[in-house]
Scaffold this motif. Sequence first.
Motif, PDB file in Angstrom:
ATOM      1  N   PRO A  49       4.889  97.386 145.012  1.00 37.89           N
ATOM      2  CA  PRO A  49       4.475  98.138 143.831  1.00 37.89           C
ATOM      3  C   PRO A  49       3.201  97.588 143.190  1.00 37.89           C
ATOM      4  CG  PRO A  49       6.260  96.653 143.262  1.00 37.89           C
ATOM      5  CD  PRO A  49       6.069  96.558 144.758  1.00 37.89           C
ATOM      6  N   ASP A  50       2.483  98.475 142.512  1.00 36.23           N
ATOM      7  CA  ASP A  50       1.369  98.028 141.675  1.00 36.23           C
ATOM      8  C   ASP A  50       1.719  98.185 140.196  1.00 36.23           C
ATOM      9  OD1 ASP A  50       1.050 100.789 141.362  1.00 36.23           O
ATOM     10  OD2 ASP A  50      -0.747 100.887 142.592  1.00 36.23           O
ATOM     11  N   ALA A 102       1.424 107.920 134.254  1.00 39.60           N
ATOM     12  CA  ALA A 102       0.138 108.560 134.545  1.00 39.60           C
ATOM     13  C   ALA A 102      -1.009 107.856 133.828  1.00 39.60           C
ATOM     14  CB  ALA A 102       0.177 110.036 134.157  1.00 39.60           C
ATOM     15  N   ALA A 103      -0.738 107.325 132.654  1.00 40.57           N
ATOM     16  CA  ALA A 103      -1.775 106.638 131.877  1.00 40.57           C
ATOM     17  C   ALA A 103      -2.145 105.277 132.471  1.00 40.57           C
ATOM     18  CB  ALA A 103      -1.310 106.461 130.438  1.00 40.57           C
ATOM     19  N   ARG A 104      -1.383 104.778 133.425  1.00 36.65           N
ATOM     20  CA  ARG A 104      -1.590 103.427 133.963  1.00 36.65           C
ATOM     21  C   ARG A 104      -2.293 103.397 135.326  1.00 36.65           C
ATOM     22  NH1 ARG A 104       1.718  99.673 131.116  1.00 36.65           N
ATOM     23  NH2 ARG A 104       3.105 100.736 129.679  1.00 36.65           N
ATOM     24  N   ASN A 105      -2.573 104.542 135.909  1.00 32.61           N
ATOM     25  CA  ASN A 105      -3.303 104.623 137.166  1.00 32.61           C
ATOM     26  C   ASN A 105      -2.614 103.882 138.315  1.00 32.61           C
ATOM     27  OD1 ASN A 105      -5.379 105.687 138.673  1.00 32.61           O
ATOM     28  ND2 ASN A 105      -6.635 103.844 138.476  1.00 32.61           N
ATOM     29  N   SER A 106      -1.306 103.946 138.365  1.00 34.60           N
ATOM     30  CA  SER A 106      -0.519 103.304 139.412  1.00 34.60           C
ATOM     31  C   SER A 106      -0.300 104.275 140.568  1.00 34.60           C
ATOM     32  CB  SER A 106       0.838 102.894 138.823  1.00 34.60           C
ATOM     33  OG  SER A 106       1.757 102.627 139.834  1.00 34.60           O
ATOM     34  N   LYS A 107      -0.289 103.744 141.777  1.00 36.31           N
ATOM     35  CA  LYS A 107       0.006 104.577 142.954  1.00 36.31           C
ATOM     36  C   LYS A 107       1.393 104.295 143.518  1.00 36.31           C
ATOM     37  CE  LYS A 107      -4.661 105.476 144.194  1.00 36.31           C
ATOM     38  NZ  LYS A 107      -5.488 106.100 145.149  1.00 36.31           N
ATOM     39  N   PRO A 152       3.409 114.274 147.007  1.00 39.16           N
ATOM     40  CA  PRO A 152       2.031 114.721 147.243  1.00 39.16           C
ATOM     41  C   PRO A 152       1.374 115.166 145.939  1.00 39.16           C
ATOM     42  CG  PRO A 152       3.536 116.472 147.823  1.00 39.16           C
ATOM     43  CD  PRO A 152       4.376 115.299 147.381  1.00 39.16           C
ATOM     44  N   ILE A 153       1.208 114.221 145.019  1.00 39.56           N
ATOM     45  CA  ILE A 153       0.635 114.522 143.706  1.00 39.56           C
ATOM     46  C   ILE A 153      -0.504 113.548 143.423  1.00 39.56           C
ATOM     47  CG2 ILE A 153       2.743 115.563 142.745  1.00 39.56           C
ATOM     48  CD1 ILE A 153       3.392 112.837 141.460  1.00 39.56           C
ATOM     49  N   GLU A 154      -1.359 113.923 142.505  1.00 33.83           N
ATOM     50  CA  GLU A 154      -2.494 113.082 142.113  1.00 33.83           C
ATOM     51  C   GLU A 154      -2.139 112.121 140.982  1.00 33.83           C
ATOM     52  OE1 GLU A 154      -5.605 112.905 143.496  1.00 33.83           O
ATOM     53  OE2 GLU A 154      -4.748 114.178 145.061  1.00 33.83           O
ATOM     54  N   ARG A 155      -1.234 112.556 140.113  1.00 27.51           N
ATOM     55  CA  ARG A 155      -0.866 111.757 138.932  1.00 27.51           C
ATOM     56  C   ARG A 155       0.649 111.821 138.736  1.00 27.51           C
ATOM     57  NH1 ARG A 155      -4.234 111.179 134.344  1.00 27.51           N
ATOM     58  NH2 ARG A 155      -2.513 112.090 133.163  1.00 27.51           N
ATOM     59  N   TRP A 156       1.187 110.767 138.129  1.00 23.90           N
ATOM     60  CA  TRP A 156       2.629 110.703 137.904  1.00 23.90           C
ATOM     61  C   TRP A 156       3.144 111.821 137.003  1.00 23.90           C
ATOM     62  CZ3 TRP A 156       5.541 108.462 141.142  1.00 23.90           C
ATOM     63  CH2 TRP A 156       5.134 107.311 141.811  1.00 23.90           C
TER      64      TRP A 156
END
Length: 178
Positions: A49-50, A102-107, A152-156
């Motif tokens: 995890p990141d 989504a605000a944290r830019n985690s993948k 398959p999404i760009e943001r959480w």
Amino acid sequence: MRRLLLLRHAKTESDAPSGRDRDRPLAARGRKDAVELGTWLAGQQPLQPDLAFVSTAVRARATWDIIQQQMSDEVPQQLAVHLPDLYGAQPTQLLALIRSAAARNSKRLMIVGHNPGLHELALGLIGGGNAAGRAALTRNLPTSGLVVIDFPIERWDGIAFAGGQLAQFVSPKLLKEA
């Protein structure tokens, strides 16, 4: 793509000295299972995890601490956010917490929490993927069980029920059988 890792805390003692469920510590088997899972994760770079959302219950924090220690070269302790709302959370509450990432830019987001919420969330999020893993997960999300779901999404904030693909389901028992 986003990868969600749902980890149920490790096996616990049946009681806590305080008498409070939130204070139950890990049992010896739980500590051993957490080390085993953490060691396995340390060798699985695409699963590391990141960002980690960790319940503030003693057993969840202890599980995260052991697993993170096994991955310490790759995963810093500081990526954990301890959230009291994870304790006893229902699937819709857990989904809202995931969307907040989504605000944290985690993948790759890991949630360390509790049943029945994590199990129900996993079943609700999976729309396809690993058939054998789905069959095993339908029966149970055991202590130290890890569910890996890809979206398959760009943001959480785009995560939705039935929108994920089960990539992997592992537990200490399944690791021993492999």
